[in-house]
Structures are given as structure tokens and as C-alpha cells.
Design a protein around this motif. Structure first.
Motif, PDB file in Angstrom:
ATOM      1  N   PHE A 106       0.865  -1.179   0.000  1.00 47.53           N
ATOM      2  CA  PHE A 106       0.000   0.000   0.000  1.00 47.53           C
ATOM      3  C   PHE A 106       0.902   1.230   0.000  1.00 47.53           C
ATOM      4  CE2 PHE A 106      -2.931  -3.188   0.903  1.00 47.53           C
ATOM      5  CZ  PHE A 106      -4.228  -2.704   0.892  1.00 47.53           C
ATOM      6  N   THR A 107       0.935   1.936  -1.094  1.00 51.20           N
ATOM      7  CA  THR A 107       1.836   3.072  -1.245  1.00 51.20           C
ATOM      8  C   THR A 107       1.123   4.214  -1.948  1.00 51.20           C
ATOM      9  OG1 THR A 107       2.669   2.256  -3.368  1.00 51.20           O
ATOM     10  CG2 THR A 107       3.872   1.576  -1.383  1.00 51.20           C
ATOM     11  N   SER A 108       1.766   5.352  -1.942  1.00 54.24           N
ATOM     12  CA  SER A 108       1.221   6.517  -2.627  1.00 54.24           C
ATOM     13  C   SER A 108       1.718   6.555  -4.064  1.00 54.24           C
ATOM     14  CB  SER A 108       1.646   7.792  -1.903  1.00 54.24           C
ATOM     15  OG  SER A 108       1.294   8.936  -2.667  1.00 54.24           O
ATOM     16  N   GLY A 109       0.795   6.862  -4.970  1.00 52.29           N
ATOM     17  CA  GLY A 109       1.166   7.072  -6.358  1.00 52.29           C
ATOM     18  C   GLY A 109       1.212   8.536  -6.718  1.00 52.29           C
ATOM     19  N   THR A 153      -3.501   9.128  -6.461  1.00 51.85           N
ATOM     20  CA  THR A 153      -3.518   7.681  -6.651  1.00 51.85           C
ATOM     21  C   THR A 153      -3.052   6.960  -5.403  1.00 51.85           C
ATOM     22  OG1 THR A 153      -3.092   7.931  -9.014  1.00 51.85           O
ATOM     23  CG2 THR A 153      -2.633   5.775  -8.045  1.00 51.85           C
ATOM     24  N   VAL A 154      -3.841   5.956  -4.999  1.00 51.00           N
ATOM     25  CA  VAL A 154      -3.490   5.069  -3.892  1.00 51.00           C
ATOM     26  C   VAL A 154      -3.193   3.698  -4.481  1.00 51.00           C
ATOM     27  CG1 VAL A 154      -4.262   4.037  -1.724  1.00 51.00           C
ATOM     28  CG2 VAL A 154      -5.030   6.345  -2.353  1.00 51.00           C
ATOM     29  N   ASN A 155      -1.964   3.222  -4.342  1.00 54.65           N
ATOM     30  CA  ASN A 155      -1.596   1.888  -4.813  1.00 54.65           C
ATOM     31  C   ASN A 155      -1.947   0.862  -3.742  1.00 54.65           C
ATOM     32  OD1 ASN A 155      -0.370   2.909  -7.219  1.00 54.65           O
ATOM     33  ND2 ASN A 155       1.451   3.441  -6.027  1.00 54.65           N
ATOM     34  N   VAL A 188     -15.535   3.821  -4.821  1.00 55.51           N
ATOM     35  CA  VAL A 188     -14.657   4.187  -5.933  1.00 55.51           C
ATOM     36  C   VAL A 188     -14.147   2.901  -6.575  1.00 55.51           C
ATOM     37  CG1 VAL A 188     -13.924   6.424  -5.013  1.00 55.51           C
ATOM     38  CG2 VAL A 188     -12.674   4.356  -4.369  1.00 55.51           C
ATOM     39  N   PRO A 189     -13.920   2.916  -7.881  1.00 60.99           N
ATOM     40  CA  PRO A 189     -13.418   1.704  -8.541  1.00 60.99           C
ATOM     41  C   PRO A 189     -11.952   1.447  -8.210  1.00 60.99           C
ATOM     42  CG  PRO A 189     -13.595   3.500 -10.112  1.00 60.99           C
ATOM     43  CD  PRO A 189     -14.204   3.999  -8.835  1.00 60.99           C
ATOM     44  N   VAL A 190     -11.585   0.170  -8.212  1.00 57.26           N
ATOM     45  CA  VAL A 190     -10.190  -0.250  -8.073  1.00 57.26           C
ATOM     46  C   VAL A 190      -9.774  -0.827  -9.420  1.00 57.26           C
ATOM     47  CG1 VAL A 190      -8.548  -1.708  -6.844  1.00 57.26           C
ATOM     48  CG2 VAL A 190     -10.537  -0.770  -5.633  1.00 57.26           C
ATOM     49  N   VAL A 191      -8.848  -0.167 -10.090  1.00 57.59           N
ATOM     50  CA  VAL A 191      -8.425  -0.563 -11.430  1.00 57.59           C
ATOM     51  C   VAL A 191      -6.941  -0.899 -11.387  1.00 57.59           C
ATOM     52  CG1 VAL A 191      -8.238   0.126 -13.843  1.00 57.59           C
ATOM     53  CG2 VAL A 191     -10.156   0.953 -12.455  1.00 57.59           C
ATOM     54  N   ASN A 192      -6.619  -2.157 -11.736  1.00 58.14           N
ATOM     55  CA  ASN A 192      -5.222  -2.606 -11.709  1.00 58.14           C
ATOM     56  C   ASN A 192      -4.575  -2.322 -10.355  1.00 58.14           C
ATOM     57  OD1 ASN A 192      -5.339  -3.495 -14.410  1.00 58.14           O
ATOM     58  ND2 ASN A 192      -4.848  -1.426 -15.155  1.00 58.14           N
ATOM     59  N   ARG A 193      -5.365  -2.585  -9.300  1.00 57.11           N
ATOM     60  CA  ARG A 193      -4.906  -2.391  -7.921  1.00 57.11           C
ATOM     61  C   ARG A 193      -4.493  -0.946  -7.652  1.00 57.11           C
ATOM     62  NH1 ARG A 193      -1.377  -7.965  -7.029  1.00 57.11           N
ATOM     63  NH2 ARG A 193      -3.138  -9.403  -7.155  1.00 57.11           N
ATOM     64  N   LYS A 194      -5.230  -0.034  -8.226  1.00 60.57           N
ATOM     65  CA  LYS A 194      -5.020   1.393  -7.982  1.00 60.57           C
ATOM     66  C   LYS A 194      -6.373   2.059  -7.735  1.00 60.57           C
ATOM     67  CE  LYS A 194      -0.932   1.781 -10.980  1.00 60.57           C
ATOM     68  NZ  LYS A 194       0.053   2.021  -9.902  1.00 60.57           N
ATOM     69  N   ILE A 195      -6.384   2.985  -6.794  1.00 55.18           N
ATOM     70  CA  ILE A 195      -7.556   3.816  -6.537  1.00 55.18           C
ATOM     71  C   ILE A 195      -7.207   5.238  -6.951  1.00 55.18           C
ATOM     72  CG2 ILE A 195      -9.060   4.788  -4.766  1.00 55.18           C
ATOM     73  CD1 ILE A 195      -8.566   2.246  -3.124  1.00 55.18           C
ATOM     74  N   HIS A 196      -8.006   5.806  -7.832  1.00 56.99           N
ATOM     75  CA  HIS A 196      -7.851   7.206  -8.221  1.00 56.99           C
ATOM     76  C   HIS A 196      -9.014   7.973  -7.601  1.00 56.99           C
ATOM     77  CE1 HIS A 196      -4.780   5.949 -11.082  1.00 56.99           C
ATOM     78  NE2 HIS A 196      -5.633   5.053 -11.563  1.00 56.99           N
ATOM     79  N   ALA A 252      -9.291  17.080  -1.428  1.00 54.36           N
ATOM     80  CA  ALA A 252      -9.136  18.510  -1.179  1.00 54.36           C
ATOM     81  C   ALA A 252      -7.839  18.720  -0.401  1.00 54.36           C
ATOM     82  CB  ALA A 252     -10.332  19.037  -0.398  1.00 54.36           C
ATOM     83  N   ASP A 253      -7.460  19.975  -0.185  1.00 56.50           N
ATOM     84  CA  ASP A 253      -6.260  20.224   0.607  1.00 56.50           C
ATOM     85  C   ASP A 253      -6.494  19.748   2.041  1.00 56.50           C
ATOM     86  OD1 ASP A 253      -8.157  22.342   0.898  1.00 56.50           O
ATOM     87  OD2 ASP A 253      -6.625  23.528   1.915  1.00 56.50           O
ATOM     88  N   TYR A 254      -5.525  19.037   2.577  1.00 58.03           N
ATOM     89  CA  TYR A 254      -5.577  18.502   3.933  1.00 58.03           C
ATOM     90  C   TYR A 254      -6.879  17.737   4.179  1.00 58.03           C
ATOM     91  CZ  TYR A 254      -1.510  21.436   4.403  1.00 58.03           C
ATOM     92  OH  TYR A 254      -0.277  21.999   4.215  1.00 58.03           O
ATOM     93  N   GLU A 255      -7.058  16.717   3.356  1.00 51.94           N
ATOM     94  CA  GLU A 255      -8.226  15.848   3.466  1.00 51.94           C
ATOM     95  C   GLU A 255      -7.754  14.402   3.558  1.00 51.94           C
ATOM     96  OE1 GLU A 255     -12.649  15.428   1.522  1.00 51.94           O
ATOM     97  OE2 GLU A 255     -10.985  15.774   0.138  1.00 51.94           O
ATOM     98  N   ALA A 256      -8.489  13.588   4.299  1.00 54.62           N
ATOM     99  CA  ALA A 256      -8.162  12.170   4.449  1.00 54.62           C
ATOM    100  C   ALA A 256      -9.350  11.323   4.016  1.00 54.62           C
ATOM    101  CB  ALA A 256      -7.797  11.853   5.897  1.00 54.62           C
ATOM    102  N   HIS A 257      -9.048  10.165   3.405  1.00 57.62           N
ATOM    103  CA  HIS A 257     -10.066   9.177   3.054  1.00 57.62           C
ATOM    104  C   HIS A 257      -9.653   7.830   3.630  1.00 57.62           C
ATOM    105  CE1 HIS A 257     -11.877  12.084   0.458  1.00 57.62           C
ATOM    106  NE2 HIS A 257     -10.966  12.016  -0.496  1.00 57.62           N
ATOM    107  N   VAL A 258     -10.654   7.031   4.001  1.00 59.12           N
ATOM    108  CA  VAL A 258     -10.425   5.668   4.489  1.00 59.12           C
ATOM    109  C   VAL A 258     -11.170   4.716   3.562  1.00 59.12           C
ATOM    110  CG1 VAL A 258     -10.649   4.068   6.424  1.00 59.12           C
ATOM    111  CG2 VAL A 258     -10.290   6.514   6.859  1.00 59.12           C
ATOM    112  N   TYR A 259     -10.445   3.735   3.014  1.00 51.70           N
ATOM    113  CA  TYR A 259     -11.016   2.796   2.053  1.00 51.70           C
ATOM    114  C   TYR A 259     -11.072   1.397   2.662  1.00 51.70           C
ATOM    115  CZ  TYR A 259      -9.539   6.595  -1.037  1.00 51.70           C
ATOM    116  OH  TYR A 259      -9.337   7.827  -1.613  1.00 51.70           O
ATOM    117  N   ARG A 260     -12.188   0.726   2.421  1.00 56.57           N
ATOM    118  CA  ARG A 260     -12.345  -0.665   2.857  1.00 56.57           C
ATOM    119  C   ARG A 260     -12.580  -1.533   1.630  1.00 56.57           C
ATOM    120  NH1 ARG A 260     -16.261  -4.482   4.194  1.00 56.57           N
ATOM    121  NH2 ARG A 260     -15.743  -5.797   6.001  1.00 56.57           N
ATOM    122  N   MET A 261     -11.766  -2.583   1.495  1.00 57.31           N
ATOM    123  CA  MET A 261     -11.851  -3.490   0.351  1.00 57.31           C
ATOM    124  C   MET A 261     -12.075  -4.901   0.858  1.00 57.31           C
ATOM    125  SD  MET A 261      -8.663  -1.596  -1.406  1.00 57.31           S
ATOM    126  CE  MET A 261      -8.261  -0.996   0.237  1.00 57.31           C
TER     127      MET A 261
END
Length: 504
Positions: free
Chosen positions: A346-349, A381-383, A403-411, A415-424
Motif C-alpha cells: 500500500f503506497t502513494s502514487g 492515486t493510492v496503490n 470508488v473503482p479499483v483498477v489494476n490495484r489502484k484507486i484514483h 481537497a487540501d488537507y483531506e483524508a479518506h479511508v477505504y475498505r476493500m
């Protein structure tokens, strides 16, 4: 003649120490050590309370004096820990018994402050007010006796922000020897509890090298390092010249940058870092969420909100509780995820995005936490290479969207200084199609998730429903008997509640 029975003649005094003038009446007879919970620090920096992993999520400072409904507020927020720093500074605070009983009834754990009597931000504090031991022996014994056989207390404090205080040069005998003597005293008298010390990015010299050297001098006087940073509002001129990090732009990034600095240059490898973040100065929901999640991404293993009941020139205080309570409830609902293992891959793209992955409640479930940095916004992008290839969608928790997961990437957009939490979830149940997601989000259906499931001690429920809908929760036992009616906190379509597992 038979021997007289063994009688403990000590007077149990469950009251806080209130200064040098307080009188204490404790018999001089020897007494057994109080039975306290065993609290250890794991190699992953996660606390273990009686061998159970525990990630403190809660409040800095008790609110008993401010709110008659304190216990209900704690239940609604889902907080599992409170640092009772009011114990350190107030002239009069709730009695030890009242605080202990509140914690036991409500289910939160206590990090107990110190017997400091000086005001930390007043440079002209009379030396007479501080020329006393930090924990007078009788007072410490009384405190520990008050928590005898209680599992509510999990840590004790050494001096608060000693580097900032000592850099001012006129605070009497609060010196290195004094602080290390206090650490040795706490280790001897309460060996089952870790000692924590709160530090902050301020120094009278305004010199960062001097600040770091002073931090290193006191590092070994605690088992846990606390890091206090309140960067909102951000921008040039919003932070004092004595704030070491982030000058002159005073950006929000000084919070995670400080955690990184502590981990790399200050804290020992075995010392966890707890983040004290802000509930004051009118911080809005987006920034309050960001502060919590970016702290966790950067390695904090405890998060406490400071100032929920402070009156501050920048705004906040009691009026900001409606913002902070749902944020605490949201963050607390994922407690079991924070104590799970990290997931590789899990890394930043994107250059201005921080990302971490965690294992979920089953082998099929993974979570990703992502937070934008340095004021950047836009699609990032979230890898998620640590997940199964067949996952096609990720649920964005607390935002009622997918949000869709395409080739194990989330696009996704940040916003500025915003956080998201994803559950797969790669379970056998089919992933929703885009049409199904659109339909679900366009209707006012009710949706809820229980964490953890099955429930062991405390249940936390996150739900969405139409804003006009009335939502009530009830808990029944297997015979059909009503045993609890937990109350929810609502914010628009979103809502949160906690149930402590007890009958009403």
C-alpha cells in the motif's frame, strides 16, 4: 491468648492532591501495593492492557466540571481513553473516586496526570509553588490506593512539556534530576504501568537544534512519548515564533513532520508515540479528520483530542463539541484496524499523498488510509498492491460512496488537507456494479456497520439514513428481553453510536 486480627488502619482518601497546603492523613503502617492492571508496550508500539491490544482514542482533560452529562458524552463519542491533565493543574477537581467510577461505568481508560502546581505558560510563576516533589509519597500512595483492584488506570505522567518550561529558565527545581527521580519513583511504586511524557514543538530559544538536544536529555524519563501539535488554522503568522517547526509558513504539515522527527531523531526504538491533536480553535470536520488519520499514517499508536472544553481566542471550546464528537466516534470505530498488522504494497502514487494499509477483520478485508499533504488537491492515486486482484470496488468509509479499483489502484479526489479511508473486501459475495452503487446512493436507504463483529466488549455502529428519518437502536438478549437502548449521534445522513455491552 489469640493473636489480634490483621487490620488495615489506613484511611482510603480518594481525593486529588491540590497543592502544597493540602493536608494528608495516612497512617504510617506499611500497606500492600495496590493491585493495578498490567500494561505493556508491544514491539509494534501498541499498548497491551492485560495482554489485550489497546489503541487510546479519546480526550485530553476530563470534562466532569464542565458537563453534567460527561458520561453520556463519552459514550456518544466512542472515546476509550482520557488523559486527566486537570489532575495536574486544577486547584479543585472531581474526587478520585468520582473519576474512577466514571471511567468504570462508561468504559474508558485513564492516563493520570501529575501533581504539578505550576502554570506551564506563565514565566513568572513563583518558585515556591513548584518547589515540591512532583508526586509526594503520601499523595501517590493515596492515588494508587484509590485505583486498587480497578482496571481503569493504564498510565501515569511525568512532567508536562518540560523542555518548553525549562527553556524559559525560571521554573525552580523542575530540572533533569527532578524529572528522572520522578520516573524512578513511578517505576518503583507502580511498576505495572508505563510512564508517559508530553512534549511540544516550542522552545524559548526558537532554535531547533537546541530544542532537539533538550528533548534528547529527557527522552529516557518516560516509556511513551506524547507529541502535542495544534496546527489549525494554518498559514503565515498563525503560529508563534517560539514554535520550532514549520516556520515561517506555519503549515498544517508540522503535525506529521513532528511525528517523523520524533520517530527518527528523538524517541527510542521501543517508545511509542501518542499524538495530541486539537479539538479547539474552531477546527472544522475535514481538518479534524485529517489530523487524526495523518497521525496514524505516520505511526502514532494513540490519538487524543485537546481542548474540547477550552475557551481559546481562536475559537472552539464547548461549541466545537458537535464537530469533534462525530470525528472521535468515526476514528474510534476502527480501533481493531489500528491494532492489526500493516499490509505491504500500500503506497502513494502521488507526491503529495501519504498512504498506509492495514489488515481487516478477516483475511479477505483490507483497509487503506490516505491523507493529502502540503496543501495539494486534485485527483491522487493510492496503490493497493497488497489486495486480491478480483477486488473491483473500494468503499470510502464515512462518506457514503464507492470508488473503482483498477489494476490495484484507486484514483480519488482529495481537497487540501483531506483524508479518506477505504475498505476493500475480497469475500465471495459479488462486488457491486456501478449501477447498483448509483442506485444505492440516490435512495434514502438505511445502512449500518458494526465494529467489531462479533462484539466482545464494546460495540460501535456507523450508519447512514435519510436526514429526516428517525433512527432508534435497541439491544435484546436471546430471550427477547430489552437490555439496552444506546443513543446515536447524528450529523446529516451519517450517525454513530457505541454500546458498552452492559444491561441498562
Amino acid at each position: 491468648m489469640p493473636s489480634p486480627p490483621n487490620v488495615d488502619l489506613r484511611r482510603r482518601m480518594c481525593t486529588w492532591f491540590t497543592g502544597a497546603a493540602a493536608a494528608w492523613f495516612v497512617a504510617s503502617l506499611p500497606s500492600p501495593a495496590a493491585a493495578l492492571p498490567e500494561v505493556t508496550v508491544g514491539s509494534d508500539h501498541i499498548l497491551r492492557v492485560e495482554d489485550e491490544p489497546f489503541f487510546p482514542i479519546g480526550l485530553l482533560q476530563l470534562g466532569n466540571d464542565d458537563y453534567a452529562d460527561w458520561n453520556d458524552r463519552i459514550r456518544q463519542s466512542g472515546a476509550n481513553a482520557v488523559w486527566d491533565i486537570g489532575y495536574a493543574f486544577a486547584d479543585s477537581t472531581p474526587s478520585c473516586a468520582a473519576v474512577r467510577d466514571s471511567a468504570e461505568a462508561t468504559g474508558y481508560k485513564l492516563l493520570i496526570g501529575s501533581f504539578d502546581t505550576w502554570e506551564w505558560d506563565l514565566q513568572n510563576t513563583p518558585e515556591a509553588e513548584i518547589a515540591v516533589p512532583m508526586y509526594p509519597a503520601d499523595s501517590l500512595e493515596t492515588l494508587l490506593d484509590c485505583f486498587d483492584e480497578s482496571d481503569a488506570i493504564i498510565a501515569l505522567a511525568n512532567r508536562d512539556e518540560p523542555v518548553w518550561a525549562l527553556s524559559q529558565g525560571n521554573l525552580g527545581n523542575i530540572d533533569s534530576t527532578h524529572i528522572f527521580d520522578t520516573y524512578a519513583q513511578l517505576q518503583q511504586e507502580a511498576s505495572d504501568l508505563p510512564v508517559f511524557m508530553n512534549l511540544a514543538p516550542v522552545h524559548q530559544s526558537a532554535d531547533s537544534a537546541t530544542w532537539v538536544n533538550d528533548l534528547l536529555e529527557y527522552r529516557d524519563a518516560s516509556d511513551i512519548v506524547m507529541w502535542s501539535s495544534y496546527p489549525y488554522p494554518a498559514g503565515p503568522g498563525t503560529c508563534s515564533p517560539k514554535v520550532i517547526l514549520g516556520q515561517p509558513d506555519c503549515s498544517m504539515d508540522r503535525l506529521p513532520d513532528g511525528i517523523d522527527l520524533f520517530r527518527a531523531n528523538v524517541a527510542r526504538a521501543d517508545q511509542p508515540i501518542f499524538a495530541n491533536i486539537q479539538a479547539h480553535k474552531g477546527i472544522p470536520t475535514k481538518e479534524a479528520r485529517w489530523e487524526a488519520y495523518v497521525s496514524i499514517i505516520h505511526g502514532a499508536t494513540g490519538v487524543l483530542w485537546a481542548g474540547h472544553n477550552w475557551t481559546h481566542p481562536g475559537g472552539g471550546g464547548a461549541a466545537n463539541w458537535s464537530v469533534i464528537a462525530p470525528v472521535i466516534a468515526e476514528v474510534a470505530s476502527l480501533h481493531d484496524v489500528y491494532v492489526a498488522a500493516d499490509l505491504a504494497g500500500f503506497t502513494s502514487g502521488s507526491p503529495d499523498l501519504d498512504v498506509i494499509g492495514r489488515r481487516g477483520e478477516s483475511p479477505n478485508v483490507a483497509y487503506a488510509f490516505a491523507a493529502s499533504r502540503r496543501g495539494a488537491s486534485g485527483t491522487m492515486t493510492v496503490n493497493v498492491n497488497g489486495i486480491s486482484q478480483n477486488i473491483a470496488w473500494a468503499e470510502v468509509l464515512f462518506e457514503n460512496r464507492w470508488v473503482p479499483v483498477v489494476n490495484r489502484k484507486i484514483h480519488d479526489h482529495f481537497a487540501d488537507y483531506e483524508a479518506h479511508v477505504y475498505r476493500m473486501d475480497a469475500a465471495s459475495v459479488p462486488q457491486p456494479t456501478s449501477a447498483e452503487i448509483s442506485e444505492a446512493l440516490s435512495t434514502d436507504r438505511f445502512d449500518a456497520r458494526v465494529m467489531s463483529n462479533p462484539v466482545r466488549d464494546t460495540a460501535r455502529v456507523w450508519f447512514t439514513a435519510a436526514e429526516t428519518a428517525t433512527v432508534e437502536f435497541a439491544v435484546y438478549d436471546i430471550t427477547g428481553r430489552l437490555i439496552a437502548e444506546p443513543q446515536a449521534v447524528r450529523s446529516g445522513k451519517n450517525g454513530w453510536l457505541t454500546w458498552d455491552g452492559r444491561d441498562r
